[in-house]
Design a protein around this motif. Structure first.
Motif, PDB file in Angstrom:
ATOM      1  N   ASN A   1      -3.709  32.974  60.216  1.00 48.51           N
ATOM      2  CA  ASN A   1      -4.338  34.290  60.171  1.00 48.51           C
ATOM      3  C   ASN A   1      -5.647  34.315  59.392  1.00 48.51           C
ATOM      4  OD1 ASN A   1      -2.104  35.654  61.547  1.00 48.51           O
ATOM      5  ND2 ASN A   1      -0.956  35.187  59.706  1.00 48.51           N
ATOM      6  N   ILE A   2      -6.165  33.138  59.040  1.00 49.22           N
ATOM      7  CA  ILE A   2      -7.438  33.029  58.346  1.00 49.22           C
ATOM      8  C   ILE A   2      -8.484  32.521  59.330  1.00 49.22           C
ATOM      9  CG2 ILE A   2      -8.622  32.037  56.350  1.00 49.22           C
ATOM     10  CD1 ILE A   2      -6.311  33.790  55.581  1.00 49.22           C
ATOM     11  N   THR A   3      -9.701  33.040  59.271  1.00 45.17           N
ATOM     12  CA  THR A   3     -10.743  32.590  60.186  1.00 45.17           C
ATOM     13  C   THR A   3     -11.223  31.197  59.803  1.00 45.17           C
ATOM     14  OG1 THR A   3     -12.580  33.515  58.900  1.00 45.17           O
ATOM     15  CG2 THR A   3     -11.494  34.980  60.471  1.00 45.17           C
TER      16      THR A   3
ATOM     17  N   GLU B   1     -13.487  31.408  56.746  1.00 42.20           N
ATOM     18  CA  GLU B   1     -12.711  31.662  55.531  1.00 42.20           C
ATOM     19  C   GLU B   1     -11.917  30.433  55.119  1.00 42.20           C
ATOM     20  OE1 GLU B   1     -12.000  36.455  56.364  1.00 42.20           O
ATOM     21  OE2 GLU B   1     -10.516  34.954  56.964  1.00 42.20           O
ATOM     22  N   THR B   2     -11.384  29.703  56.092  1.00 43.44           N
ATOM     23  CA  THR B   2     -10.632  28.483  55.790  1.00 43.44           C
ATOM     24  C   THR B   2     -11.509  27.471  55.055  1.00 43.44           C
ATOM     25  OG1 THR B   2      -9.223  28.807  57.744  1.00 43.44           O
ATOM     26  CG2 THR B   2      -9.285  26.605  56.782  1.00 43.44           C
TER      27      THR B   2
ATOM     28  N   HIS C   1     -15.923  32.829  63.410  1.00 48.52           N
ATOM     29  CA  HIS C   1     -15.302  34.082  62.985  1.00 48.52           C
ATOM     30  C   HIS C   1     -13.939  34.314  63.648  1.00 48.52           C
ATOM     31  CE1 HIS C   1     -18.873  35.167  60.785  1.00 48.52           C
ATOM     32  NE2 HIS C   1     -19.627  35.050  61.862  1.00 48.52           N
ATOM     33  N   ASN C   2     -13.436  33.327  64.369  1.00 52.69           N
ATOM     34  CA  ASN C   2     -12.123  33.437  65.016  1.00 52.69           C
ATOM     35  C   ASN C   2     -11.021  32.989  64.071  1.00 52.69           C
ATOM     36  OD1 ASN C   2     -13.515  34.204  67.283  1.00 52.69           O
ATOM     37  ND2 ASN C   2     -13.342  32.228  68.303  1.00 52.69           N
ATOM     38  N   GLN C   3      -9.868  33.639  64.188  1.00 53.99           N
ATOM     39  CA  GLN C   3      -8.727  33.201  63.399  1.00 53.99           C
ATOM     40  C   GLN C   3      -8.219  31.861  63.936  1.00 53.99           C
ATOM     41  OE1 GLN C   3      -5.674  36.158  62.862  1.00 53.99           O
ATOM     42  NE2 GLN C   3      -7.148  37.794  62.430  1.00 53.99           N
TER      43      GLN C   3
ATOM     44  N   GLU D   1      -5.380  30.695  64.639  1.00 55.54           N
ATOM     45  CA  GLU D   1      -4.319  30.688  65.641  1.00 55.54           C
ATOM     46  C   GLU D   1      -4.846  30.814  67.071  1.00 55.54           C
ATOM     47  OE1 GLU D   1      -1.694  33.950  65.035  1.00 55.54           O
ATOM     48  OE2 GLU D   1      -3.294  35.447  64.961  1.00 55.54           O
TER      49      GLU D   1
ATOM     50  N   GLY E   1      -4.021  36.644  54.355  1.00 61.30           N
ATOM     51  CA  GLY E   1      -3.203  36.214  55.483  1.00 61.30           C
ATOM     52  C   GLY E   1      -2.033  37.143  55.747  1.00 61.30           C
TER      53      GLY E   1
ATOM     54  N   ARG F   1      -3.060  40.340  57.575  1.00 63.98           N
ATOM     55  CA  ARG F   1      -3.398  40.122  58.986  1.00 63.98           C
ATOM     56  C   ARG F   1      -2.201  39.691  59.822  1.00 63.98           C
ATOM     57  NH1 ARG F   1      -8.995  36.700  58.225  1.00 63.98           N
ATOM     58  NH2 ARG F   1     -10.286  38.423  57.487  1.00 63.98           N
ATOM     59  N   ASN F   2      -1.080  39.487  59.168  1.00 57.56           N
ATOM     60  CA  ASN F   2       0.126  39.051  59.870  1.00 57.56           C
ATOM     61  C   ASN F   2       0.889  40.261  60.377  1.00 57.56           C
ATOM     62  OD1 ASN F   2       2.739  38.065  60.572  1.00 57.56           O
ATOM     63  ND2 ASN F   2       2.353  36.259  59.324  1.00 57.56           N
TER      64      ASN F   2
END
Length: 598
Positions: free
Chosen positions: A109-111, A114-115, A151-153, A155, A337, A340-341
């Motif tokens: 759930n992290i982009t 951000e990761t 900018h995509n998560q 997953e 996370g 966003r879950n």
């Protein structure tokens, strides 16, 4: 990272890596009481600025070699690892090495951006400014071609993008030595070529890059500078790609024209037993050449000695940042996370609100009715059961994934166990408390419980403590059991504790052998606490619409439940003990997980 005492890894802190060497490296595993040797005293050298491919048939020892050389697998490993032909301190070695496993677990759930930023915050010293960290992340994104998914998560990104992101996580700390375990597995030919091309660029920057790869195409193989062929835990060939076919030809193995050299080497490695004389001669030649190359690099009289114990023992793990800063970063990441879950936030919160409304509708206005005391007692038990199962089962389904991320990052020296442990508790606690509070308030007032502030607070206190207990119980189960076992382990262990709550059978009716079990059941303290908050503390007569109500006096209810001599604060203390024990159990389980994955 603390390496196993049987492994000698000695390295000075160097600015420039010219070569990575290993000598007499062996790795054994215990299978049903029998020792199986995976790596059999192999040696070799990997040069910096060159991309090396480790190839071999399945079960030949490629992944085991990656794990042993990277320091991620230490139990059962023996041998020497040297950098620039010099002995190395194990702690310094782990700072030089980055390892990307075949399937790198990532937080879904992290982009992507951000990761990488969180990795930079954890791996880079506090002296590095935020602007510099942003530049590092942007450079990695540009190098690995991750601009389209930045900018995509995680997953929702593709397999190739996940592979490149996993490489980027290791590049943050600018490692000098990089290991990759089958980075092209599961990718198509185009994505595989892109990934290996990025590895080639990393090698050109002066790094020592080694990758285990399975059946590379001719086009893919041309990107590699050196080849290391493993078969049955032994080295069949080590050298440049250009010299591999002539060397095999000298040993009597002629490669057909236009044949893929990698396929030819794998064919020979897979049929060692069919021509043992030639392959044995080839292996002895390789071993002799390697030993001659490594000869004199370190003092022979110490071969097999336990120098790691002398040099590394007593040295403490050094993290790039303080534990408090680790805690803050991990708490922020976990909270992000969690928010966003879908399962952990909206569904969990809406489920508490919905079920609170359902319980309130089914048991509507039974709280102050003497004729419906038994129904109200059943309502109290139903509330406890929902709080426990909803909070325990939600966590137990998500925590095992986070455990794999924790193990990977801890082995990479990103943060300590204490920092992760504290951050996980703090980050998840507000959501649990908010959901339980919404559920309790809705159900409390709809069921018509006595509207007195002190009783509401005491009622909420027990519900919050039970929710806390349940969440910790789910975390402990998720850390101990696999994701396919933990959903069964939680209900099968919770249900017996419900039997000793005092609701289904009173304490006096239990067999003597079972009575001690009531004192170790959290449901006993929860049920007693709710009953005392509802009917205790000198409650006035209970309202009754009928002419005669046996339970018009609250003392009768407490006597019926056999809690008239109980103490609310003892129940609170009992739940507090449970919470404390579960916290200790979680920390111990995290430490054991790390020990089991050495």
């Amino acid at each position: 990272m603390n390496l196993d005492d049987t492994v000698e890894v000695v390295i000075p802190l160097v600015k420039t890596i010219t070569s990575l060497s290993f000598r007499n490296l062996s790795y054994s595993v215990n299978q049903r009481g029998n020792q199986k040797q995976i790596l059999k005293n192999i040696s070799g050298t990997f040069g910096s600025g060159r991309l090396t491919a480790v190839i071999g048939p399945s079960g030949g020892g490629k992944s085991s070699l990656m794990n042993a050389l990277s320091g991620f697998r230490t139990q059962g490993v023996k041998g020497r690892i040297l950098v620039n032909n010099e002995p190395v301190d194990p702690q310094k070695y782990r700072q030089l090495v980055a390892y990307t496993a075949q399937d790198v677990p990532l937080l879904p759930n992290i982009t992507v951006q951000e990761t990488l930023h969180f990795a930079a915050d954890l791996k880079l010293p506090s002296s590095v400014t935020g602007i510099h960290k942003t530049k590092i992340v942007n450079d990695i994104v540009a190098l690995l071609g991750l601009e389209k998914c930045i900018h995509n998560q995680v997953e929702v990104i593709s397999g190739g993008e996940r592979k490149r992101l996993s490489i980027g996580l290791e590049l943050v700390s600018n490692p000098k030595i990089m290991f990759f375990d089958e980075p092209t597995s599961g990718l198509d030919s185009v994505a595989s070529y892109q990934v290996v091309s990025h590895l080639k660029e990393l090698a050109k920057q002066g790094r020592c890059v080694v990758s285990a790869i399975h059946q590379p195409s001719s086009e893919l193989l041309e990107l590699f500078d050196d080849i290391y062929v493993l078969t049955d835990g032994r080295c069949m060939y080590q050298g440049t790609l250009v010299e591999m076919i002539p060397t095999l030809a000298e040993a009597g193995f002629l490669c057909p024209r236009y044949y893929n050299p990698a396929d030819f080497a794998l064919k020979i490695a897979s049929t060692v037993e069919s021509d043992p004389d030639k392959t044995s001669q080839l292996m002895k030649r390789m071993e002799s050449a390697t030993n001659e190359q490594l000869n004199g690099t370190h003092d022979e009289q110490h071969d097999g000695a336990n120098l790691l114990n002398e040099r590394g023992k007593g040295s403490s793990r050094q993290y790039p940042i303080s534990q408090f800063r680790q805690f803050l970063i991990l708490t922020r990441r976990t909270a992000l996370g969690t928010l966003r879950n879908l399962k952990l936030t909206r569904l969990r919160l809406m489920g508490h609100i919905l079920f609170g409304t359902i319980i309130g509708a089914v048991f509507y206005d039974v709280g102050d009715n003497g004729a419906k005391v038994l129904s109200n007692v059943g309502c109290l038990m139903m509330m406890l059961m929902f709080i426990v199962f909803s909070n325990a089962m939600t966590v137990v389904l998500t925590f095992p994934l986070e455990m794999s991320v924790f193990i990977r990052e801890h082995k990479s020296n990103c943060y300590s166990t204490v920092a992760y442990f504290c951050s996980k508790i703090v980050a998840d606690f507000p959501l649990m408390l908010s959901a339980v509070t919404c559920f309790q308030l809705i159900a409390y007032y709809l069921t018509g419980q006595l509207n007195e502030t002190n009783r509401v607070v005491m009622f909420w206190g027990i519900c919050a403590l039970m929710g806390w207990t349940a969440q910790m119980y789910g975390m402990v189960a998720g850390s101990i059991f696999a994701v396919d076992i933990s959903p069964f382990a939680v209900p099968s262990t919770v249900v017996p504790m419900i039997l000793f709550s005092g609701f289904f059978i009173r304490y006096s009716e239990l067999l003597s052998v079972f009575k001690p079990l009531t004192y170790v059941s959290p449901f006993r303290y929860g049920f007693e606490g709710l009953a005392l908050a509802t009917y205790g503390f000198n409650r006035t007569e209970i309202g009754c619409e009928e002419m005669f109500c046996y339970y018009r006096k609250s003392a009768k209810v407490l006597q019926m439940l056999e809690v008239d001599r109980s103490n609310y604060w003892i129940d609170v203390a009992g739940l507090g003990v449970w919470i404390f024990v579960l916290h200790v159990s979680l920390y111990v389980s995290l430490r054991c997980k790390l020990r089991w994955n050495k």
